[in-house]
Design a protein around this motif. Structure first.
Motif, PDB file in Angstrom:
ATOM      1  N   SER A 190       0.901  -1.392   0.037  1.00 16.38           N
ATOM      2  CA  SER A 190      -0.011  -0.015   0.025  1.00 16.38           C
ATOM      3  C   SER A 190       0.798   1.312   0.078  1.00 16.38           C
ATOM      4  O   SER A 190       2.127   1.073   0.057  1.00 16.38           O
ATOM      5  N   ASN A 191       0.208   2.418  -0.135  1.00 16.98           N
ATOM      6  CA  ASN A 191       1.121   3.629   0.146  1.00 16.98           C
ATOM      7  C   ASN A 191       1.683   3.840   1.274  1.00 16.98           C
ATOM      8  O   ASN A 191       2.755   4.628   1.251  1.00 16.98           O
ATOM      9  N   CYS A 192       1.462   3.230   2.277  1.00 17.77           N
ATOM     10  CA  CYS A 192       1.967   3.486   3.765  1.00 17.77           C
ATOM     11  C   CYS A 192       3.035   2.214   3.971  1.00 17.77           C
ATOM     12  O   CYS A 192       3.740   2.272   5.031  1.00 17.77           O
ATOM     13  N   GLY A 193       3.188   1.294   2.968  1.00 21.18           N
ATOM     14  CA  GLY A 193       4.185   0.360   3.373  1.00 21.18           C
ATOM     15  C   GLY A 193       3.754  -0.946   3.174  1.00 21.18           C
ATOM     16  O   GLY A 193       2.886  -0.937   2.108  1.00 21.18           O
ATOM     17  N   GLN A 194       4.384  -2.168   3.643  1.00 22.08           N
ATOM     18  CA  GLN A 194       3.867  -3.529   3.301  1.00 22.08           C
ATOM     19  C   GLN A 194       3.673  -4.268   4.612  1.00 22.08           C
ATOM     20  O   GLN A 194       4.196  -3.941   5.706  1.00 22.08           O
ATOM     21  N   MET A 195       2.680  -4.821   4.545  1.00 23.17           N
ATOM     22  CA  MET A 195       2.368  -5.937   5.593  1.00 23.17           C
ATOM     23  C   MET A 195       2.710  -7.402   4.844  1.00 23.17           C
ATOM     24  O   MET A 195       1.952  -7.707   4.002  1.00 23.17           O
ATOM     25  N   TYR A 196       3.250  -8.214   5.749  1.00 23.84           N
ATOM     26  CA  TYR A 196       3.317  -9.588   5.296  1.00 23.84           C
ATOM     27  C   TYR A 196       3.238 -10.508   6.028  1.00 23.84           C
ATOM     28  O   TYR A 196       3.521 -10.397   7.319  1.00 23.84           O
ATOM     29  N   ILE A 197       2.334 -11.703   5.598  1.00 15.22           N
ATOM     30  CA  ILE A 197       2.123 -12.756   6.448  1.00 15.22           C
ATOM     31  C   ILE A 197       2.799 -13.896   6.250  1.00 15.22           C
ATOM     32  O   ILE A 197       2.953 -14.541   5.111  1.00 15.22           O
ATOM     33  N   THR A 198       3.260 -14.409   7.367  1.00 12.52           N
ATOM     34  CA  THR A 198       4.140 -15.792   7.335  1.00 12.52           C
ATOM     35  C   THR A 198       3.329 -16.714   8.288  1.00 12.52           C
ATOM     36  O   THR A 198       3.248 -16.662   9.165  1.00 12.52           O
ATOM     37  N   PRO A 199       2.704 -17.986   7.690  1.00 14.51           N
ATOM     38  CA  PRO A 199       2.370 -19.059   8.361  1.00 14.51           C
ATOM     39  C   PRO A 199       3.384 -19.524   9.277  1.00 14.51           C
ATOM     40  O   PRO A 199       4.639 -19.675   8.969  1.00 14.51           O
ATOM     41  N   HIS A 323       7.659   4.673  -5.015  1.00  9.45           N
ATOM     42  CA  HIS A 323       6.809   5.456  -5.857  1.00  9.45           C
ATOM     43  C   HIS A 323       5.535   4.386  -6.488  1.00  9.45           C
ATOM     44  O   HIS A 323       5.962   3.729  -7.145  1.00  9.45           O
ATOM     45  N   PRO A 324       4.403   4.820  -6.136  1.00  5.96           N
ATOM     46  CA  PRO A 324       3.327   3.865  -6.110  1.00  5.96           C
ATOM     47  C   PRO A 324       3.133   3.889  -7.704  1.00  5.96           C
ATOM     48  O   PRO A 324       2.709   2.911  -8.235  1.00  5.96           O
ATOM     49  N   HIS A 325       3.423   4.785  -8.439  1.00  4.01           N
ATOM     50  CA  HIS A 325       3.278   4.784  -9.987  1.00  4.01           C
ATOM     51  C   HIS A 325       4.020   3.752 -10.483  1.00  4.01           C
ATOM     52  O   HIS A 325       3.712   2.715 -11.387  1.00  4.01           O
ATOM     53  N   PHE A 326       5.245   3.709 -10.045  1.00 10.49           N
ATOM     54  CA  PHE A 326       6.198   2.626 -10.571  1.00 10.49           C
ATOM     55  C   PHE A 326       5.707   1.109 -10.073  1.00 10.49           C
ATOM     56  O   PHE A 326       5.866   0.463 -10.910  1.00 10.49           O
ATOM     57  N   ARG A 327       5.160   1.117  -8.867  1.00 12.72           N
ATOM     58  CA  ARG A 327       4.752  -0.128  -8.105  1.00 12.72           C
ATOM     59  C   ARG A 327       3.712  -0.628  -9.228  1.00 12.72           C
ATOM     60  O   ARG A 327       3.594  -1.815  -9.400  1.00 12.72           O
ATOM     61  N   ARG A 328       2.718   0.086  -9.839  1.00 11.10           N
ATOM     62  CA  ARG A 328       1.634  -0.194 -10.310  1.00 11.10           C
ATOM     63  C   ARG A 328       2.055  -0.597 -11.798  1.00 11.10           C
ATOM     64  O   ARG A 328       1.538  -1.804 -12.222  1.00 11.10           O
ATOM     65  N   ARG A 329       3.101  -0.153 -12.149  1.00 11.73           N
ATOM     66  CA  ARG A 329       3.636  -0.454 -13.450  1.00 11.73           C
ATOM     67  C   ARG A 329       4.378  -1.889 -13.428  1.00 11.73           C
ATOM     68  O   ARG A 329       4.321  -2.700 -14.298  1.00 11.73           O
ATOM     69  N   VAL A 330       4.943  -1.995 -12.430  1.00 16.20           N
ATOM     70  CA  VAL A 330       5.648  -3.393 -12.088  1.00 16.20           C
ATOM     71  C   VAL A 330       4.613  -4.520 -11.713  1.00 16.20           C
ATOM     72  O   VAL A 330       4.767  -5.713 -12.542  1.00 16.20           O
ATOM     73  N   PHE A 331       3.589  -4.185 -11.014  1.00 18.05           N
ATOM     74  CA  PHE A 331       2.536  -5.205 -10.960  1.00 18.05           C
ATOM     75  C   PHE A 331       1.937  -5.347 -12.237  1.00 18.05           C
ATOM     76  O   PHE A 331       1.641  -6.684 -12.954  1.00 18.05           O
TER      77      PHE A 331
END
Ligand SMILES: Cc1cc2nc3c(=O)[nH]c(=O)nc-3n(C[C@H](O)[C@H](O)[C@H](O)COP(=O)(O)OP(=O)(O)OC[C@H]3O[C@@H](n4cnc5c(N)ncnc54)[C@H](O)[C@@H]3O)c2cc1C
Length: 372
Positions: A190-199, A323-331
């Protein structure tokens, strides 16, 4: 209670994952090893608690085997941004989610088994020509391995700190009592960072939040991750949550004379790469090989090689964060051709060399990034 020691052949400063892995590797190479740490075990720490398949392979080389009943496997990585997601399996084997105190105890047991001497509750306060200050007369040693973490005092005292800028973000972790809904590590963007989930077990997950915003905690961050918030709606947070800085730092040198840095003391990549532990285990093995060959220069070179790919991925992921714009491009580029993500993951975990990634893929991915 720390019983004062006078001398050691190899002194390992810091008994976290890197220090214990180094102690095991060096002991397996035939050296007598003493580890000193200021904390009491088993040590907990803010961490996403995922170990990549190549890190597990390094652990096995150290003779440390994770009991599957105390951990949870994951088969790959899934990235999610808004309503777009992309995922891939690891090319070889699975990773493991394992709680930090469980991993710490496993490494302690293995270090003890191979004959390392472990001293807890002993803070190192200085380094001089006479030896290492640990609350008594200076301890002399032939080799000093500094594994005292991100803010390494010994790195500074040994003259290996340099003034290169380090990038800092804030990291938090919290456990939730809920059955993992996926056998992937999920990285929510998200624009405020990442949350990642590990079982981490059949009925527990570890959630890590990594952000540039100092004032942002779990409660403030969750609304920025609606899909994850919906998942966690009825899940009970299990314990207090821990925080730590995550730093991207590169040093000019990681050894000098008979002193070597290992683990986060020797530089680090951002936590979101999930590579910190794997790098530490590989460094430990490389360090022992170099000591056996009598040349820490060899360690310097291998250390650089171990860090190369994680640093590359770290640069990409920090740019996606910033850079959210760059992130959307990568996705968009990654979803246009799902095989890219599989190949990137293979590259990230060392299962594929950059040469095999291929010029065609690089050009094609670059083209998609420009055109997306
Ligand atoms: C939020 C977050 C999430 C992360 N997620 C992941 C992940 O999912 N996967 C992954 O692989 N990595 C992850 N990491 C990175 C991982 O936690 C680190 O790479 C790892 O802890 C480094 O181990 P270390 O032994 O070098 O340092 P540490 O674990 O910090 O150990 C250093 C040890 O040195 C001791 N010490 C320090 N100073 C002294 C002193 N003066 N005298 C004696 N002892 C001393 C400390 O007590 C400590 O035990 C994450 C990090 C953060 C912050």
């Amino acid at each position: 209670m720390y019983k004062s020691i006078r001398e050691a052949d190899v002194l390992v400063a810091g008994g976290g994952p890197a220090g214990l892995a180094a102690a095991i590797a060096v002991r397996q190479a035939g050296f007598a090893v003493t580890v000193v740490d200021c904390a009491q075990p088993p040590i907990d720490k803010a961490c996403g608690e995922g170990i990549m398949p190549d890190g597990l392979a390094a652990l096995r080389q150290l003779g440390a085997h994770i009991d599957p009943r105390q951990a949870a496997p994951f088969r790959g990585i899934r990235f999610l941004n808004d309503d777009v997601q992309v995922e891939a399996d690891f090319p070889h084997g699975a990773g493991y989610g394992i709680r930090r105190p469980v991993l710490h105890q496993l490494l302690i047991d293995r270090a003890t088994e191979v004959g390392a001497c472990l001293h807890w509750g002993a803070r190192i306060t200085g380094l001089s020509a006479e030896g290492v200050a640990i609350g008594g007369p200076p301890v002399r040693c032939r080799w000093l391995l500094c594994a005292d973490g991100q803010n390494s005092l010994l790195r500074r005292l040994a003259g290996l700190d340099d003034s290169r800028p380090a990038q800092r973000r804030f990291g938090f972790r919290r456990h939730y009592r809920v059955a993992p809904w996926s056998d992937f590590v999920e990285v929510h963007w998200s624009n405020c960072g990442q949350m990642y989930i590990t079982p981490v077990s059949d009925n527990e997950i570890c959630v890590a939040l990594i952000t540039r915003s100092p004032g942002l905690g779990f409660a403030e961050a969750l609304p920025h991750f609606p899909a994850l918030r919906a998942r966690l709606k009825d899940a009970a947070p299990d314990d207090r949550h821990l925080g730590a800085l995550t730093v991207t730092r590169r040093l000019a040198a990681v050894q000098l004379g008979k002193v070597a840095l290992v683990g986060e003391a020797s530089g680090s990549v951002d936590a979101v790469t999930g590579e910190g532990l794997s790098m530490a285990f590989h460094q430990a093995i490389a360090l022992a090989e170099a000591m056996r060959a009598g040349s820490l220069q060899q360690y310097e070179m291998t250390h650089r090689r171990i860090a190369r790919l994680p640093r590359m991925m770290c640069t990409l992921m920090l740019a996606m964060d910033k850079h959210p714009h760059f992130r959307r491009r990568v996705f968009r580029a990654l979803t246009s051709e799902p095989d890219y993500f599989r190949r990137l993951l293979a590259l990230h975990t060392g299962a594929m060399s950059p040469l095999n990634f291929g010029l065609r893929e690089t050009v094609s991915l670059g083209w998609h990034l420009l055109a997306a």
